[in-house]
Design a protein around this motif. Structure first.
Motif, PDB file in Angstrom:
ATOM      1  N   ASP A  85       0.831  -1.340   0.049  1.00 24.52           N
ATOM      2  CA  ASP A  85      -0.116  -0.106   0.172  1.00 24.52           C
ATOM      3  C   ASP A  85       0.904   1.216  -0.112  1.00 24.52           C
ATOM      4  O   ASP A  85       0.567   2.249  -0.598  1.00 24.52           O
ATOM      5  CB  ASP A  85      -0.999  -0.044   1.010  1.00 24.52           C
ATOM      6  CG  ASP A  85      -2.171  -0.732   0.993  1.00 24.52           C
ATOM      7  OD1 ASP A  85      -1.959  -1.754   0.058  1.00 24.52           O
ATOM      8  OD2 ASP A  85      -2.901  -0.890   1.941  1.00 24.52           O
ATOM      9  N   GLU A  86       1.879   1.257   0.819  1.00 27.51           N
ATOM     10  CA  GLU A  86       2.825   2.561   0.812  1.00 27.51           C
ATOM     11  C   GLU A  86       3.360   2.961  -0.423  1.00 27.51           C
ATOM     12  O   GLU A  86       4.037   3.829  -0.803  1.00 27.51           O
ATOM     13  CB  GLU A  86       3.830   2.248   1.948  1.00 27.51           C
ATOM     14  CG  GLU A  86       4.943   1.272   1.828  1.00 27.51           C
ATOM     15  CD  GLU A  86       5.769   0.905   2.905  1.00 27.51           C
ATOM     16  OE1 GLU A  86       7.151   1.471   3.041  1.00 27.51           O
ATOM     17  OE2 GLU A  86       5.168   0.935   3.967  1.00 27.51           O
ATOM     18  N   LEU A  88       1.535   3.073  -3.145  1.00 26.36           N
ATOM     19  CA  LEU A  88       0.579   3.593  -4.339  1.00 26.36           C
ATOM     20  C   LEU A  88       0.864   5.019  -4.316  1.00 26.36           C
ATOM     21  O   LEU A  88       0.987   5.827  -3.145  1.00 26.36           O
ATOM     22  CB  LEU A  88      -0.716   3.084  -3.905  1.00 26.36           C
ATOM     23  CG  LEU A  88      -1.108   1.702  -3.644  1.00 26.36           C
ATOM     24  CD1 LEU A  88      -2.359   1.388  -2.826  1.00 26.36           C
ATOM     25  CD2 LEU A  88      -0.911   1.122  -5.270  1.00 26.36           C
ATOM     26  N   GLY A  92      -3.694   5.838  -6.649  1.00 26.53           N
ATOM     27  CA  GLY A  92      -3.642   4.629  -6.621  1.00 26.53           C
ATOM     28  C   GLY A  92      -2.863   3.565  -7.190  1.00 26.53           C
ATOM     29  O   GLY A  92      -3.147   2.199  -7.372  1.00 26.53           O
ATOM     30  N   ARG A 203     -12.058   4.007  -2.246  1.00 27.68           N
ATOM     31  CA  ARG A 203     -10.809   3.902  -2.456  1.00 27.68           C
ATOM     32  C   ARG A 203     -10.541   3.119  -3.646  1.00 27.68           C
ATOM     33  O   ARG A 203     -11.250   2.218  -3.884  1.00 27.68           O
ATOM     34  CB  ARG A 203     -10.179   2.703  -1.295  1.00 27.68           C
ATOM     35  CG  ARG A 203      -8.708   2.579  -1.412  1.00 27.68           C
ATOM     36  CD  ARG A 203      -8.192   1.847  -0.302  1.00 27.68           C
ATOM     37  NE  ARG A 203      -6.824   1.612  -0.221  1.00 27.68           N
ATOM     38  CZ  ARG A 203      -6.145   0.417  -0.390  1.00 27.68           C
ATOM     39  NH1 ARG A 203      -6.863  -0.581  -0.319  1.00 27.68           N
ATOM     40  NH2 ARG A 203      -4.807   0.372  -0.391  1.00 27.68           N
ATOM     41  N   TYR A 205      -7.424   1.330  -6.063  1.00 29.14           N
ATOM     42  CA  TYR A 205      -5.872   1.269  -6.187  1.00 29.14           C
ATOM     43  C   TYR A 205      -5.783   0.097  -7.320  1.00 29.14           C
ATOM     44  O   TYR A 205      -6.425  -0.654  -7.607  1.00 29.14           O
ATOM     45  CB  TYR A 205      -5.495   0.659  -4.681  1.00 29.14           C
ATOM     46  CG  TYR A 205      -6.317  -0.497  -4.135  1.00 29.14           C
ATOM     47  CD1 TYR A 205      -5.802  -1.942  -4.254  1.00 29.14           C
ATOM     48  CD2 TYR A 205      -7.549  -0.370  -3.816  1.00 29.14           C
ATOM     49  CE1 TYR A 205      -6.366  -2.921  -3.746  1.00 29.14           C
ATOM     50  CE2 TYR A 205      -8.431  -1.453  -3.109  1.00 29.14           C
ATOM     51  CZ  TYR A 205      -7.735  -2.644  -3.100  1.00 29.14           C
ATOM     52  OH  TYR A 205      -8.449  -3.798  -2.818  1.00 29.14           O
ATOM     53  N   ASP A 224     -13.941   2.228   1.240  1.00 31.22           N
ATOM     54  CA  ASP A 224     -12.493   2.129   2.163  1.00 31.22           C
ATOM     55  C   ASP A 224     -12.988   1.194   3.376  1.00 31.22           C
ATOM     56  O   ASP A 224     -13.719   1.580   4.250  1.00 31.22           O
ATOM     57  CB  ASP A 224     -12.086   3.529   2.475  1.00 31.22           C
ATOM     58  CG  ASP A 224     -10.767   3.241   3.180  1.00 31.22           C
ATOM     59  OD1 ASP A 224     -10.318   2.456   3.240  1.00 31.22           O
ATOM     60  OD2 ASP A 224     -10.103   4.608   3.235  1.00 31.22           O
ATOM     61  N   SER A 226     -10.079   0.501   5.346  1.00 31.32           N
ATOM     62  CA  SER A 226      -9.061   0.560   6.342  1.00 31.32           C
ATOM     63  C   SER A 226      -9.469   1.705   7.238  1.00 31.32           C
ATOM     64  O   SER A 226      -8.660   1.668   8.560  1.00 31.32           O
ATOM     65  CB  SER A 226      -7.943   1.052   5.661  1.00 31.32           C
ATOM     66  OG  SER A 226      -7.980   2.185   4.652  1.00 31.32           O
TER      67      SER A 226
END
Length: 287
Positions: A85-86, A88, A92, A203, A205, A224, A226
């Motif tokens: 994830d980090e 992206l 996304g 979200r 991505y 989302d 998260s």
């Protein structure tokens, strides 16, 4: 016998013997809680809380199979252990220099997310288990209806209609929390999808998928999961919601092994959650 200092010594006592918790005793616990033959049960488990198990997590898995019989189905939330994830960007997408480094999602091989505990991976790797095609919302299933539960899982909005979670509600299934925190009850993401409230967080991505000819990248869109689906709700509001459900007189609590556990009807808690979310979602939105 005395020591050089003249004090009597005491023979060391053997450590107290703590018997194992067995597959059979766990099956009895599950029966008392309300797990029945033919059930479809989605299980979340904090295995360390269950106690000293003979044969580890397989003892709980076997106990569930014994309790539900050949007509039953076990489900577990797998997600996948990609953890990129980090990487992206704001849109996304994965930057070009990293694209060849991110392993693609393969339902047959990608590990279940470690944050979900060990049991999901034990279910996934049990012969006969199947897994759904949506990576982040992926579910594993084992038993009579495993194929139905995992088939045709939408890649967009994978906690909504057509998902294994929606099918669990449709099938009058149950959710079992074995020592697991209330805020990890994944079915409530389905309620987030269904609730008619404004300003839901969305979200988007990019995900790599394993394909016969190589890797296919695809944008995935979902509400989302998260963070709370709308701003203003507490980060752990799932726990508040479950406690409210219990306070209404629904759900059964008891011990499975040494773990405080909870069994709930999937349709009942989903309906309760949708109503709660629509009420609280409008309140925090000022409507």
């Amino acid at each position: 016998m005395t020591t050089g200092g003249g004090r009597a010594s005491v023979a060391a006592m053997p450590p107290a013997f703590h018997p194992f918790i067995t597959r059979a005793s766990l099956a009895a616990d599950l029966g008392r809680l309300g797990v029945c033959a033919g059930d479809a049960v989605m299980v979340h488990a904090a295995m360390r809380r269950v106690g000293r198990l003979l044969n580890g997590p397989d003892a709980l898995l076997g106990a569930l199979l014994d309790s539900m019989g050949p007509a039953g189905t076990i489900l577990a939330y797998a997600d996948w252990d990609a953890l990129y994830d980090e990487l992206l960007d704001a849109d996304g997408r994965v930057p070009p220099e990293w694209r060849d480094q991110v392993p693609p999602y393969d339902p047959a091989a990608s590990r279940a997310a470690r944050d979900n505990g060990v049991l999901a991976e034990f279910v996934r790797t049990t012969p006969g288990a199947l897994r759904s095609a949506n990576p982040g919302a992926s579910m594993v299933a084992l038993g009579a209806r495993a194929e139905w539960f995992t088939a045709d899982h939408p890649l967009d909005y994978g906690y909504g209609e057509g998902s294994p979670l929606a099918k669990l509600v449709e099938a009058n299934g149950k959710v079992l929390m074995v020592g697991a925190p209330f805020d990890t009850l994944t079915l409530l993401h389905h309620a987030e999808h269904l609730a008619q409230i404004p300003n839901k967080r969305v979200r988007r991505y990019e995900v790599p998928f394993a394909a016969p000819h190589g890797v296919e990248w695809r944008m995935v869109e979902e509400f989302d999961t998260s963070d709370p689906v709308v701003g203003g709700l507490a980060d752990d509001y799932f726990a508040d919601l479950v406690r409210g459900f219990l306070a209404s007189g629904q759900g059964v609590q008891g011990l499975v092994g040494e773990a405080p556990s909870l069994l709930v009807d999937a349709a009942a808690i989903c309906a309760f959650a949708v109503d709660w979310l629509e009420r609280e979602g409008r309140r925090v939105s000022g409507l």
